[in-house]
Write an enzyme that holds these catalytic residues in place. Structure first.
Site, short mmCIF file in Angstrom:
data_model
loop_
_atom_site.label_atom_id
_atom_site.label_comp_id
_atom_site.label_asym_id
_atom_site.label_seq_id
_atom_site.Cartn_x
_atom_site.Cartn_y
_atom_site.Cartn_z
N LYS A 172 103.82 40.11 -68.25
CA LYS A 172 104.33 39.74 -66.92
C LYS A 172 105.82 39.44 -66.98
O LYS A 172 106.57 39.78 -66.04
CB LYS A 172 103.56 38.53 -66.39
CG LYS A 172 102.13 38.84 -65.97
CD LYS A 172 102.05 39.87 -64.84
CE LYS A 172 102.55 39.31 -63.53
NZ LYS A 172 102.37 40.30 -62.41
N THR B 259 103.83 35.02 -62.44
CA THR B 259 103.15 33.80 -62.86
C THR B 259 104.12 32.82 -63.51
O THR B 259 105.16 33.23 -64.06
CB THR B 259 102.04 34.15 -63.88
OG1 THR B 259 101.50 32.96 -64.44
CG2 THR B 259 102.59 34.99 -65.03
N ASP B 260 103.76 31.54 -63.49
CA ASP B 260 104.57 30.55 -64.19
C ASP B 260 104.41 30.64 -65.70
O ASP B 260 105.19 30.04 -66.46
CB ASP B 260 104.25 29.13 -63.71
CG ASP B 260 102.80 28.70 -63.93
OD1 ASP B 260 101.98 29.53 -64.38
OD2 ASP B 260 102.48 27.54 -63.62
N GLU B 261 103.43 31.38 -66.17
CA GLU B 261 103.19 31.47 -67.61
C GLU B 261 104.32 32.18 -68.35
O GLU B 261 104.44 32.07 -69.57
CB GLU B 261 101.85 32.15 -67.89
CG GLU B 261 100.67 31.33 -67.37
CD GLU B 261 99.32 31.85 -67.85
OE1 GLU B 261 99.23 32.24 -69.03
OE2 GLU B 261 98.38 31.86 -67.05
N TYR C 60 99.40 38.44 -72.25
CA TYR C 60 99.44 38.47 -70.79
C TYR C 60 100.80 38.02 -70.27
O TYR C 60 101.46 38.74 -69.50
CB TYR C 60 98.33 37.59 -70.21
CG TYR C 60 98.58 37.21 -68.76
CD1 TYR C 60 98.68 38.20 -67.78
CD2 TYR C 60 98.75 35.88 -68.37
CE1 TYR C 60 98.93 37.88 -66.45
CE2 TYR C 60 99.00 35.55 -67.05
CZ TYR C 60 99.09 36.54 -66.09
OH TYR C 60 99.35 36.21 -64.79
#
Length: 346
Positions: A159, A130-132, A155
């Site tokens: 990741k 993810t870009d998060e 989260y």
């Protein structure tokens, strides 16, 4: 090609499974069927000779070894993950166990299998992230593959850790990997706890449509079927050890996205009042990142990929899908957390 897809009964994973089978690939869907897993997502391919399903938790290494031995995949696409930020605030332990320990198990199972096969050069382990992991942006700038990691939630931290493990297994053991980091996905089969399905379903039910803070958080929106197309392209043509950011080139403030959905519903399912009247601003999420934006230059320049669906087209298609598939989302209404405000225990 025979592809083992983890999390193939989830939102993005099922889109990958459906597209891969449609393109003639054999697919082994490995999914634990936790609260967000739904075999109805892959019902269209369930009877296809190219498709098989294994109910296995990626935290179970022995079961993963058995699946590898039975199915002998040519490639692995690792999508299985706990992915809801609000749930990670309430219960971070599940995210550590699945996203970090589960990815470790996948890497070790893949390495043992690849080694036993004689380390075939065409084997691939594709890790989907993810870009998060990059943190939060201000009003300008975009994430590139060189952006330093700066995760802000349990989260995104889990990741980020899984991304680091994948890179380490490539550098240390030579495992042939590719990585992708995507922006916010939306589209058919989106589990009804994320923003867009919550807006649609609350609007239809006559409930308040919750918007965090002032709705000024900005996201880049990627139609899930475009994402599946990009993922298969990276699997087949991405450079070993390389990461690719996948974005929809569709930035929007949350409040503008919500308003657009309300306007689409006004047109498709009109009622006496405007759906926009149901919008209610609620207390913001803890650690809510202000803005994400993806620079997709690498995947565009190296692999020739660009998204095909604009956010306006994608939202209209998504709203119509939910209107046409009430049986699907109604069957999920009683699942854990659906319809509740999560992420408030922290």
């Amino acid at each position: 090609m025979k592809i083992l897809v983890t999390g193939g009964a989830g939102f993005i994973g099922s889109a990958v499974v459906r597209l891969a089978v449609a393109r003639g690939h054999a697919v082994v869907n490995v999914d634990a069927l936790t609260y967000a897993g739904c075999l109805a997502n892959v019902a269209d391919v369930a009877d296809n000779a190219l498709y098989s399903f294994e109910q296995v938790d990626i935290r179970d290494r022995a079961a993963l070894d058995a699946v590898m031995d039975t199915h002998q995949p040519d490639a692995i696409m690792h999508l299985a993950a706990e992915s809801h930020v609000d749930r990670s605030i309430d219960g971070p332990g599940d995210f550590i166990e699945t996203n970090i320990t589960g990815t470790y198990n996948m890497l070790e199972a893949a390495r043992a299998y690849w080694t036993a096969k004689g380390k075939p050069a065409d084997f691939r382990f594709h890790h989907i992230s993810t870009d998060e992991v990059y943190g939060s942006l201000g009003e300008t700038g975009m994430f590139t593959e060189e952006t330093s990691y700066d995760p802000r939630s349990p989260y995104s931290a889990s990741k980020a850790a899984s991304d680091h493990l994948v890179r380490a297994w490539h550098e240390t053991y030579g495992l042939p990997v590719v990585l992708t980091n995507c922006s916010n996905n939306y589209g058919p089969y989106h589990f009804p706890e994320k923003l867009i399905p919550v807006v649609i379903l609350n609007a239809l039910a006559g409930k308040d449509i919750p918007v965090y803070g002032k709705g000024e958080n900005v996201r880049d929106w990627l139609y899930v079927e475009d994402h599946a197309d990009a993922l298969l392209l990276v699997l087949e043509k991405g450079a070993l050890g390389r990461s690719y950011n996948i974005g929809g080139e569709n930035e929007a403030r949350n409040i503008d996205l919500v308003t657009t959905i309300c306007q689409i519903l006004d047109d498709k399912r009109p009622k006496n009042t405007k759906y926009e009247d149901q919008i209610t601003f609620v207390a913001d999420r803890a650690g809510h990142d202000l803005r994400y934006a993806i620079d997709p230059g690498r995947i565009r320049d190296e692999l020739g990929w660009r998204p095909s669906v604009t956010v306006e087209e994608g939202l209209e298609k998504t709203v119509q899908w939910y209107l046409d598939n009430e049986d699907w989302w109604r069957a999920l209404q009683d699942r854990d957390g659906v319809g509740e405000r999560l992420g408030v225990k922290g």
